[in-house]
Design a protein around this motif. Structure first.
Motif, PDB file in Angstrom:
ATOM      1  N   PHE A 165       0.827  -1.207   0.000  1.00 58.73           N
ATOM      2  CA  PHE A 165       0.000   0.000   0.000  1.00 58.73           C
ATOM      3  C   PHE A 165       0.864   1.261   0.000  1.00 58.73           C
ATOM      4  O   PHE A 165       0.567   2.241  -0.693  1.00 58.73           O
ATOM      5  N   ALA A 166       1.958   1.254   0.796  1.00 55.47           N
ATOM      6  CA  ALA A 166       2.798   2.444   0.892  1.00 55.47           C
ATOM      7  C   ALA A 166       3.547   2.694  -0.416  1.00 55.47           C
ATOM      8  O   ALA A 166       3.732   3.850  -0.830  1.00 55.47           O
ATOM      9  N   THR A 167       3.974   1.624  -1.073  1.00 55.47           N
ATOM     10  CA  THR A 167       4.632   1.775  -2.376  1.00 55.47           C
ATOM     11  C   THR A 167       3.671   2.366  -3.398  1.00 55.47           C
ATOM     12  O   THR A 167       4.040   3.233  -4.200  1.00 55.47           O
ATOM     13  N   ALA A 168       2.417   1.894  -3.378  1.00 53.15           N
ATOM     14  CA  ALA A 168       1.411   2.428  -4.297  1.00 53.15           C
ATOM     15  C   ALA A 168       1.203   3.925  -4.073  1.00 53.15           C
ATOM     16  O   ALA A 168       1.127   4.710  -5.020  1.00 53.15           O
ATOM     17  N   LEU A 169       1.116   4.330  -2.802  1.00 55.09           N
ATOM     18  CA  LEU A 169       0.946   5.748  -2.493  1.00 55.09           C
ATOM     19  C   LEU A 169       2.186   6.547  -2.876  1.00 55.09           C
ATOM     20  O   LEU A 169       2.089   7.692  -3.335  1.00 55.09           O
ATOM     21  N   SER A 170       3.359   5.946  -2.686  1.00 56.17           N
ATOM     22  CA  SER A 170       4.596   6.629  -3.032  1.00 56.17           C
ATOM     23  C   SER A 170       4.704   6.858  -4.536  1.00 56.17           C
ATOM     24  O   SER A 170       5.103   7.938  -4.991  1.00 56.17           O
ATOM     25  N   ILE A 171       4.334   5.847  -5.325  1.00 52.41           N
ATOM     26  CA  ILE A 171       4.343   6.010  -6.784  1.00 52.41           C
ATOM     27  C   ILE A 171       3.324   7.068  -7.205  1.00 52.41           C
ATOM     28  O   ILE A 171       3.573   7.873  -8.107  1.00 52.41           O
ATOM     29  N   THR A 172       2.166   7.073  -6.532  1.00 54.42           N
ATOM     30  CA  THR A 172       1.139   8.077  -6.831  1.00 54.42           C
ATOM     31  C   THR A 172       1.681   9.483  -6.610  1.00 54.42           C
ATOM     32  O   THR A 172       1.489  10.379  -7.438  1.00 54.42           O
ATOM     33  N   ALA A 173       2.374   9.686  -5.474  1.00 53.63           N
ATOM     34  CA  ALA A 173       2.954  10.994  -5.189  1.00 53.63           C
ATOM     35  C   ALA A 173       4.003  11.364  -6.232  1.00 53.63           C
ATOM     36  O   ALA A 173       4.077  12.521  -6.683  1.00 53.63           O
ATOM     37  N   TRP A 174       4.811  10.387  -6.635  1.00 53.12           N
ATOM     38  CA  TRP A 174       5.837  10.650  -7.655  1.00 53.12           C
ATOM     39  C   TRP A 174       5.191  11.043  -8.986  1.00 53.12           C
ATOM     40  O   TRP A 174       5.669  11.953  -9.669  1.00 53.12           O
ATOM     41  N   LEU A 175       4.107  10.370  -9.352  1.00 55.53           N
ATOM     42  CA  LEU A 175       3.399  10.723 -10.585  1.00 55.53           C
ATOM     43  C   LEU A 175       2.810  12.130 -10.508  1.00 55.53           C
ATOM     44  O   LEU A 175       2.812  12.873 -11.499  1.00 55.53           O
ATOM     45  N   MET A 176       2.302  12.503  -9.328  1.00 56.76           N
ATOM     46  CA  MET A 176       1.783  13.861  -9.149  1.00 56.76           C
ATOM     47  C   MET A 176       2.881  14.891  -9.356  1.00 56.76           C
ATOM     48  O   MET A 176       2.672  15.940  -9.983  1.00 56.76           O
ATOM     49  N   LEU A 177       4.091  14.601  -8.835  1.00 56.12           N
ATOM     50  CA  LEU A 177       5.214  15.526  -9.035  1.00 56.12           C
ATOM     51  C   LEU A 177       5.626  15.581 -10.498  1.00 56.12           C
ATOM     52  O   LEU A 177       6.046  16.632 -10.993  1.00 56.12           O
ATOM     53  N   THR A 178       5.481  14.466 -11.208  1.00 58.68           N
ATOM     54  CA  THR A 178       5.779  14.449 -12.635  1.00 58.68           C
ATOM     55  C   THR A 178       4.818  15.360 -13.395  1.00 58.68           C
ATOM     56  O   THR A 178       5.224  16.146 -14.258  1.00 58.68           O
TER      57      THR A 178
END
Length: 261
Positions: A60-73
């Motif tokens: 779950f935390a990895t999924a949220l972390s990737i989501t945050a990274w995509l938002m920064l992209t």
């Protein structure tokens, strides 16, 4: 259970978190932009280490972390079009929290004998998370801009209100089609992807509820012209349901029940 090397994991996580936190401090415009770019790169390295290293993990935390990274992209692209966009500090704090959370909860090991199509299926689902997260951020900016206009204050979002609205629903539309593809693949090829057929668990139910909510929002906008606070509230509801589908169910399994299956 083997986990990624804690030394490298925490080094990358702490470096990225510190770089993310800098834009929230009172530093210059150029320095803040540089810090965010460095944080974005360190975050990418952190995710690659956890997903492609010697002991790949996902949760779950990895999924949220990737989501945050995509938002920064998405932010990095929009910054080129709208240099006055003022969300750096908020996104920086979210990025710092996401990367530390992923270091604390690396998730479950990825099976090396799983389907070759599983990474694509996960990528579709996480990409839809990222697009809906971007839609939520833009909707919040749109809501803030509308409130300031009502009190005759200057709009400080950095993007014109109508442009914010168009961007919000473009992200919703793109996220909806990716979510549809993810659900369809899970329904048709669940046994090949996960070794079991489609089943009605909490993740499936919340995902379908989110899908119907987003479908209602898009139909309501196309047929009845939904906009403003009403449309934003429907978007928030759909995003919450989607958050509860994978991240919420995995949080319960991994953290509360300590089950990594």
């Amino acid at each position: 259970m083997h986990t990624p090397s804690p030394t490298v994991t925490w080094l990358l996580a702490l470096l990225a978190a510190c770089a993310y936190a800098l834009p929230a401090a009172r530093i210059g415009e150029t320095a803040a932009r540089t810090a965010l770019a460095i944080a974005w790169g360190l975050h990418a390295a952190f995710l690659a280490w956890g997903l492609l290293g010697m002991a790949p993990h996902f949760g779950f935390a990895t999924a949220l972390s990737i989501t945050a990274w995509l938002m920064l992209t998405v932010y990095g692209v929009e910054q080129q079009l709208y240099p006055q966009l003022r969300t750096r500090a908020l996104l920086g704090l979210l990025g710092a929290a996401a990367v530390v959370l992923a270091a604390l909860f690396p998730g479950m090991p990825l099976q090396v004998n799983s389907s070759a199509w599983l990474p694509l299926h996960l990528a579709l689902g996480i990409a839809s998370y990222g697009l809906f997260a971007a839609a939520v951020v833009h909707a919040a900016l749109m809501n803030h801009a509308e409130k300031r206009i009502r009190v005759a204050a200057d709009d400080d979002s950095g993007i014109p209100l109508l442009a914010l609205e168009r961007l919000t629903f473009r992200f919703v539309s793109a996220g909806f089609w990716l979510l549809s593809a993810t659900l369809l693949a899970g329904w048709l090829f669940g046994e090949a992807l996960y070794g079991r057929a489609w089943r009605w668990d909490h993740k499936t139910i919340f995902s379908l509820l989110a899908w119907f909510t987003f479908a209602t929002l898009l139909i309501g906008r196309a047929r009845f012209g939904w906009r403003g606070r009403h449309a934003v509230h429907v978007l928030y509801a759909g995003a919450l349901l989607l958050l509860l589908s994978y991240a919420g169910s995995r949080f319960v399994m991994e953290v509360l029940l300590e089950r990594f299956v």
